[in-house]
Scaffold this motif. Sequence first.
Motif, short mmCIF file in Angstrom:
data_model
loop_
_atom_site.label_atom_id
_atom_site.label_comp_id
_atom_site.label_asym_id
_atom_site.label_seq_id
_atom_site.Cartn_x
_atom_site.Cartn_y
_atom_site.Cartn_z
N TRP A 88 31.75 -12.70 52.36
CA TRP A 88 31.52 -13.95 51.66
C TRP A 88 32.68 -14.27 50.73
CZ3 TRP A 88 25.90 -12.88 49.65
CH2 TRP A 88 25.01 -12.91 50.72
N SER A 89 33.15 -13.26 50.00
CA SER A 89 34.25 -13.46 49.06
C SER A 89 35.48 -14.00 49.79
CB SER A 89 34.58 -12.14 48.36
OG SER A 89 35.68 -12.31 47.52
N GLY A 90 35.80 -13.39 50.93
CA GLY A 90 36.94 -13.87 51.72
C GLY A 90 36.74 -15.29 52.22
N MET A 91 35.51 -15.59 52.66
CA MET A 91 35.17 -16.91 53.16
C MET A 91 35.35 -17.95 52.05
SD MET A 91 31.47 -18.27 54.60
CE MET A 91 30.59 -17.56 53.22
N ILE A 92 34.88 -17.63 50.86
CA ILE A 92 34.98 -18.56 49.73
C ILE A 92 36.44 -18.79 49.36
CG2 ILE A 92 34.45 -18.83 47.27
CD1 ILE A 92 31.80 -17.26 47.92
N GLU A 93 37.22 -17.71 49.25
CA GLU A 93 38.63 -17.84 48.90
C GLU A 93 39.38 -18.65 49.95
OE1 GLU A 93 40.25 -13.97 48.06
OE2 GLU A 93 38.94 -13.70 46.33
N ASN A 94 39.11 -18.39 51.24
CA ASN A 94 39.78 -19.15 52.30
C ASN A 94 39.43 -20.63 52.22
OD1 ASN A 94 41.02 -16.89 53.35
ND2 ASN A 94 39.45 -16.52 54.89
N PHE A 95 38.15 -20.92 52.02
CA PHE A 95 37.72 -22.31 51.93
C PHE A 95 38.42 -23.02 50.77
CE2 PHE A 95 35.14 -25.78 50.43
CZ PHE A 95 34.67 -26.39 51.58
N LEU A 96 38.37 -22.43 49.60
CA LEU A 96 38.95 -23.07 48.42
C LEU A 96 40.45 -23.24 48.54
CD1 LEU A 96 36.84 -21.31 45.65
CD2 LEU A 96 36.62 -23.69 46.44
N SER A 97 41.11 -22.33 49.24
CA SER A 97 42.56 -22.41 49.43
C SER A 97 42.93 -23.42 50.51
CB SER A 97 43.13 -21.04 49.80
OG SER A 97 42.92 -20.12 48.78
N ALA A 98 42.14 -23.49 51.58
CA ALA A 98 42.52 -24.26 52.76
C ALA A 98 42.07 -25.71 52.75
CB ALA A 98 41.97 -23.57 54.02
N ARG A 99 40.96 -26.00 52.13
CA ARG A 99 40.42 -27.36 52.19
C ARG A 99 41.19 -28.28 51.26
NH1 ARG A 99 36.39 -28.43 56.13
NH2 ARG A 99 35.27 -29.79 54.72
N GLY A 100 41.81 -29.29 51.81
CA GLY A 100 42.63 -30.20 51.03
C GLY A 100 41.87 -31.14 50.13
N GLN A 101 40.57 -31.33 50.39
CA GLN A 101 39.80 -32.30 49.63
C GLN A 101 38.97 -31.68 48.51
OE1 GLN A 101 40.09 -35.56 49.88
NE2 GLN A 101 41.57 -35.37 51.52
N VAL A 102 39.10 -30.37 48.28
CA VAL A 102 38.37 -29.75 47.17
C VAL A 102 39.00 -30.23 45.86
CG1 VAL A 102 37.72 -27.60 46.02
CG2 VAL A 102 37.68 -27.73 48.51
N ARG A 103 38.24 -30.99 45.10
CA ARG A 103 38.76 -31.58 43.86
C ARG A 103 38.57 -30.68 42.65
NH1 ARG A 103 41.89 -34.28 46.59
NH2 ARG A 103 41.09 -36.10 47.65
N GLY A 104 37.64 -29.76 42.75
CA GLY A 104 37.38 -28.85 41.65
C GLY A 104 36.18 -27.99 41.95
N ALA A 105 35.92 -27.04 41.05
CA ALA A 105 34.81 -26.11 41.23
C ALA A 105 33.95 -26.09 39.98
CB ALA A 105 35.34 -24.71 41.52
N ILE A 106 32.66 -26.00 40.22
CA ILE A 106 31.68 -25.84 39.16
C ILE A 106 31.23 -24.39 39.18
CG2 ILE A 106 29.36 -26.47 38.38
CD1 ILE A 106 29.77 -29.16 39.83
N LEU A 107 31.39 -23.71 38.07
CA LEU A 107 30.88 -22.35 37.93
C LEU A 107 29.55 -22.45 37.21
CD1 LEU A 107 30.91 -19.30 38.05
CD2 LEU A 107 32.37 -19.29 36.02
N VAL A 108 28.47 -22.13 37.93
CA VAL A 108 27.12 -22.20 37.38
C VAL A 108 26.79 -20.84 36.78
CG1 VAL A 108 24.70 -22.62 37.90
CG2 VAL A 108 26.47 -23.91 39.11
#
Length: 190
Positions: A88-108
Amino acid sequence: MQRLTFLTSAKEISQCPPDLMSEIAVLGRSNAGKSSLINAWAGAQVARISSTPGKTNLINFYQGRQYRVVDFPGYGFSKRSGDEQATWSGMIENFLSARGQVRGAILVMDVRRDWEDDERMLGQFLARIGRPLVVVLTKIDKLNRAELQRAEARLKASTKGLPLFMVSSPQRQGIVELEAWIYKNWVAST
């Protein structure tokens, strides 16, 4: 306030919908209140809430008119194996790095928890890849006024200037302000 509807789930980046619109990542520990926050934001029961932490094991996409909210598996306590959590950690890091439209992250975060190494490392990773972060403190309805003031002061000191929002999903307190800030700073500004 933008209404959200469930769009799809994905286990791998290749299964994600095309990143043609702004995306807001929702991250946090298992049992931090991510699903409850998304449901309050959506104004409907779109995210499944489980009494067992660590049930989410896919990337879940919630569609709005102008952006998507993307929910990730929680970290921390979970009955899943260490190998599965590492995946999961790898999947999350890959997504956040690769997706060009991620504008930001909310840490809940549950307002009753402390800012720990996991949160610090997540913040450093996001800063390294150029993704802004806001911290959303959930479950504020579980504390009295004095406890809430102490928790807010403690977490403001720990988060070192990151935008901080305090919400109660059941009471829908702070949800409109959070969504308005996200829209103004991350969606409308692009």
